[in-house]
Design a protein around this motif. Structure first.
Motif, PDB file in Angstrom:
ATOM      1  N   ILE A 140     -41.058  28.766 -63.385  1.00 25.22           N
ATOM      2  CA  ILE A 140     -40.327  28.920 -64.855  1.00 25.22           C
ATOM      3  C   ILE A 140     -41.486  28.254 -65.726  1.00 25.22           C
ATOM      4  N   GLN A 141     -42.022  28.981 -66.831  1.00 24.07           N
ATOM      5  CA  GLN A 141     -42.978  28.545 -67.621  1.00 24.07           C
ATOM      6  C   GLN A 141     -42.417  28.155 -68.977  1.00 24.07           C
ATOM      7  N   GLN A 142     -42.744  26.998 -69.255  1.00 27.83           N
ATOM      8  CA  GLN A 142     -42.418  26.311 -70.674  1.00 27.83           C
ATOM      9  C   GLN A 142     -43.255  26.473 -71.737  1.00 27.83           C
ATOM     10  N   THR A 143     -42.744  26.937 -72.832  1.00 29.70           N
ATOM     11  CA  THR A 143     -43.404  27.017 -73.902  1.00 29.70           C
ATOM     12  C   THR A 143     -42.869  26.648 -75.407  1.00 29.70           C
ATOM     13  N   THR A 144     -43.348  27.022 -76.332  1.00 30.09           N
ATOM     14  CA  THR A 144     -42.722  26.598 -77.543  1.00 30.09           C
ATOM     15  C   THR A 144     -41.793  28.004 -78.285  1.00 30.09           C
ATOM     16  N   LEU A 145     -40.934  27.602 -79.032  1.00 31.32           N
ATOM     17  CA  LEU A 145     -40.051  28.635 -79.814  1.00 31.32           C
ATOM     18  C   LEU A 145     -40.947  29.733 -80.302  1.00 31.32           C
ATOM     19  N   GLU A 146     -41.974  29.181 -81.135  1.00 34.33           N
ATOM     20  CA  GLU A 146     -42.915  30.324 -81.643  1.00 34.33           C
ATOM     21  C   GLU A 146     -43.613  31.257 -80.526  1.00 34.33           C
ATOM     22  N   ARG A 147     -43.929  30.628 -79.407  1.00 33.28           N
ATOM     23  CA  ARG A 147     -44.693  31.575 -78.228  1.00 33.28           C
ATOM     24  C   ARG A 147     -43.646  32.630 -77.964  1.00 33.28           C
ATOM     25  N   LEU A 148     -42.358  32.083 -77.812  1.00 32.25           N
ATOM     26  CA  LEU A 148     -41.268  32.927 -77.119  1.00 32.25           C
ATOM     27  C   LEU A 148     -41.288  34.058 -77.845  1.00 32.25           C
ATOM     28  N   LYS A 149     -41.350  33.980 -79.299  1.00 33.03           N
ATOM     29  CA  LYS A 149     -41.359  34.950 -80.027  1.00 33.03           C
ATOM     30  C   LYS A 149     -42.200  36.242 -80.028  1.00 33.03           C
ATOM     31  N   THR A 150     -43.273  35.908 -79.098  1.00 32.99           N
ATOM     32  CA  THR A 150     -44.444  36.872 -79.186  1.00 32.99           C
ATOM     33  C   THR A 150     -44.512  37.650 -77.814  1.00 32.99           C
ATOM     34  N   LEU A 151     -43.471  37.240 -76.823  1.00 34.71           N
ATOM     35  CA  LEU A 151     -43.575  37.913 -75.758  1.00 34.71           C
ATOM     36  C   LEU A 151     -42.879  38.906 -75.782  1.00 34.71           C
ATOM     37  N   ARG A 152     -43.100  40.037 -74.440  1.00 35.47           N
ATOM     38  CA  ARG A 152     -42.388  41.162 -74.505  1.00 35.47           C
ATOM     39  C   ARG A 152     -41.397  40.943 -73.440  1.00 35.47           C
ATOM     40  N   SER A 153     -40.061  40.913 -74.214  1.00 38.50           N
ATOM     41  CA  SER A 153     -38.951  40.452 -73.456  1.00 38.50           C
ATOM     42  C   SER A 153     -37.732  41.516 -73.186  1.00 38.50           C
ATOM     43  N   TYR A 154     -36.990  41.099 -72.351  1.00 42.44           N
ATOM     44  CA  TYR A 154     -35.916  42.019 -71.811  1.00 42.44           C
ATOM     45  C   TYR A 154     -34.438  41.489 -71.899  1.00 42.44           C
ATOM     46  N   LYS A 155     -34.459  40.267 -71.677  1.00 44.52           N
ATOM     47  CA  LYS A 155     -33.139  39.513 -71.501  1.00 44.52           C
ATOM     48  C   LYS A 155     -33.201  38.184 -71.764  1.00 44.52           C
ATOM     49  N   PHE A 156     -32.049  37.648 -72.416  1.00 43.25           N
ATOM     50  CA  PHE A 156     -31.779  35.993 -72.314  1.00 43.25           C
ATOM     51  C   PHE A 156     -30.764  35.677 -71.320  1.00 43.25           C
ATOM     52  N   LEU A 157     -31.005  34.683 -70.705  1.00 44.04           N
ATOM     53  CA  LEU A 157     -30.047  33.983 -69.807  1.00 44.04           C
ATOM     54  C   LEU A 157     -29.718  32.745 -70.381  1.00 44.04           C
ATOM     55  N   VAL A 158     -28.459  32.578 -70.794  1.00 45.59           N
ATOM     56  CA  VAL A 158     -27.766  31.351 -71.276  1.00 45.59           C
ATOM     57  C   VAL A 158     -27.071  30.489 -70.468  1.00 45.59           C
ATOM     58  N   ILE A 159     -27.356  29.251 -70.172  1.00 44.39           N
ATOM     59  CA  ILE A 159     -26.534  28.515 -69.140  1.00 44.39           C
ATOM     60  C   ILE A 159     -25.581  27.724 -70.037  1.00 44.39           C
ATOM     61  N   GLU A 160     -24.261  27.849 -70.060  1.00 47.75           N
ATOM     62  CA  GLU A 160     -23.543  27.052 -70.729  1.00 47.75           C
ATOM     63  C   GLU A 160     -22.081  26.785 -69.970  1.00 47.75           C
ATOM     64  N   LYS A 161     -21.420  25.623 -69.843  1.00 46.33           N
ATOM     65  CA  LYS A 161     -20.409  25.545 -69.065  1.00 46.33           C
ATOM     66  C   LYS A 161     -19.187  25.246 -70.053  1.00 46.33           C
ATOM     67  N   ASP A 162     -19.559  24.929 -71.326  1.00 51.34           N
ATOM     68  CA  ASP A 162     -18.435  24.609 -72.394  1.00 51.34           C
ATOM     69  C   ASP A 162     -17.898  25.820 -72.854  1.00 51.34           C
ATOM     70  N   SER A 163     -16.626  25.804 -72.840  1.00 48.61           N
ATOM     71  CA  SER A 163     -16.009  27.146 -73.251  1.00 48.61           C
ATOM     72  C   SER A 163     -16.065  27.178 -74.749  1.00 48.61           C
ATOM     73  N   THR A 164     -15.951  26.327 -75.461  1.00 52.52           N
ATOM     74  CA  THR A 164     -15.845  26.248 -76.984  1.00 52.52           C
ATOM     75  C   THR A 164     -17.457  26.727 -77.463  1.00 52.52           C
ATOM     76  N   ARG A 165     -18.213  26.100 -76.783  1.00 51.10           N
ATOM     77  CA  ARG A 165     -19.707  26.593 -77.170  1.00 51.10           C
ATOM     78  C   ARG A 165     -19.886  28.165 -76.828  1.00 51.10           C
ATOM     79  N   LEU A 166     -19.430  28.593 -75.478  1.00 49.42           N
ATOM     80  CA  LEU A 166     -19.577  29.853 -75.109  1.00 49.42           C
ATOM     81  C   LEU A 166     -18.976  30.785 -75.955  1.00 49.42           C
ATOM     82  N   GLY A 167     -17.892  30.624 -76.370  1.00 44.38           N
ATOM     83  CA  GLY A 167     -16.881  31.435 -77.170  1.00 44.38           C
ATOM     84  C   GLY A 167     -17.838  31.681 -78.572  1.00 44.38           C
ATOM     85  N   ARG A 168     -18.223  30.513 -79.170  1.00 41.33           N
ATOM     86  CA  ARG A 168     -18.960  30.642 -80.476  1.00 41.33           C
ATOM     87  C   ARG A 168     -20.279  31.607 -80.099  1.00 41.33           C
ATOM     88  N   LEU A 169     -20.940  31.434 -78.966  1.00 42.80           N
ATOM     89  CA  LEU A 169     -22.056  32.154 -78.610  1.00 42.80           C
ATOM     90  C   LEU A 169     -21.811  33.647 -78.464  1.00 42.80           C
TER      91      LEU A 169
END
Length: 274
Positions: A140-169
């Motif tokens: 897993i490659q760590q980088t900045t938010l700004e660099r993430l925006k420059t990548l050719r991307s296909y999907k986001f995987l959000v890891i979340e256990k909290d149902s309230t935060r998940l519902g908002r997402l």
């Protein structure tokens, strides 16, 4: 005897892989026997190639890889990319701005899997599989938010256990017409292009191979398998799978820890009915 099934499609997590990220000898042998009957094999996964490669090699799946929930199809014999549909860059930027450093997530790109320097140390506590981190954490490659925006991307995987935060997402993601949010495993929530799923990829593959859906067997366990399982002639959900999905599809086989894939291949391809 030639099987009526001409294409075998298997999900990875929770399906072909057991809870320890292994593939049983019985399942490997069943896949081998199916191939001897002329059945083509495919993996359909939310993972990228680098994360699926070990399973492809272990299981002997030699024909096709559908990765990142249908966003890309690769011919494993020739390495030819048959289909490739990344997210528009403006949409990627919008999602990154929303997620910020409030959510822990990974971004799946044509250069591998990335996450922010904020997310990486929080992956396990957020609910990511320890088996996954042991196998792939170093990739897993760590980088900045700004660099993430420059990548050719296909999907986001959000890891979340909290149902309230998940519902908002989910609520906020679903307000964007171009996006969809699907659950793949407990705590795993994938943000993908609307209309982008494993069924779309199978439709593309069906046209390339001239194999109709009725001659396909697909095996899965979770929400991101739903469209695929409804599309094929024979869709199988494993016992460890999503309850609503099991009720909808109706054909349920033993769990991924009980050789469910092996049993399905035996029943529908090798004609070894129990």
């Amino acid at each position: 005897m030639k099987s009526k099934i001409q294409l075998l499609v298997m999900d990875l997590d929770g399906t072909l892989l057991d809870s320890s990220e292994r593939i049983s000898d019985a399942t490997i042998q069943a896949i081998r026997q199916a191939k001897k009957l002329g059945v083509k094999t495919a993996i359909a996964t939310g993972r990228v190639f680098s994360e699926a490669q070990f399973a492809i090699k272990t299981a002997g799946v030699e024909d096709y890889l559908i990765e990142m929930n249908g966003s890309k199809i690769t011919d494993l014999w020739t390495q030819e990319v048959l289909y490739d549909q990344p997210m528009p860059s403006k949409l990627v930027e919008k999602i990154i701005d929303y997620l910020g450093e409030e959510y822990v997530y990974q971004l799946y790109t044509d250069q591998g899997v990335f996450c922010t320097e904020y997310s990486f140390p929080r992956l396990e506590i957020a609910g990511m599989s320890t088996h996954y981190l042991e196998m792939f954490g170093s990739k897993i490659q760590q980088t900045t938010l700004e660099r993430l925006k420059t990548l050719r991307s296909y999907k986001f995987l959000v890891i979340e256990k909290d149902s309230t935060r998940l519902g908002r997402l989910v609520q906020n993601v679903m307000k964007i017409p171009e996006l969809n949010c699907v659950n793949s495993l407990p705590n795993y929530h994938e943000i993908v292009l609307a209309g982008m799923d494993k069924r779309i990829a199978l439709e593309k593959l069906s046209a390339v191979l001239a194999i109709s859906p009725e001659h396909m067997l697909a095996i899965g366990d979770s929400g991101n398998d739903r469209e695929m399982l409804n599309y094929v002639g024979t869709g199988v959900v494993l016992a460890n799978g999503n309850q609503k999905l099991k009720e909808e599809i109706g054909i349920v086989f033993p769990s991924n820890d009980e050789d469910g894939v092996c049993h399905a291949i035996e029943a529908f391809i090798l004609n070894k009915r129990g």
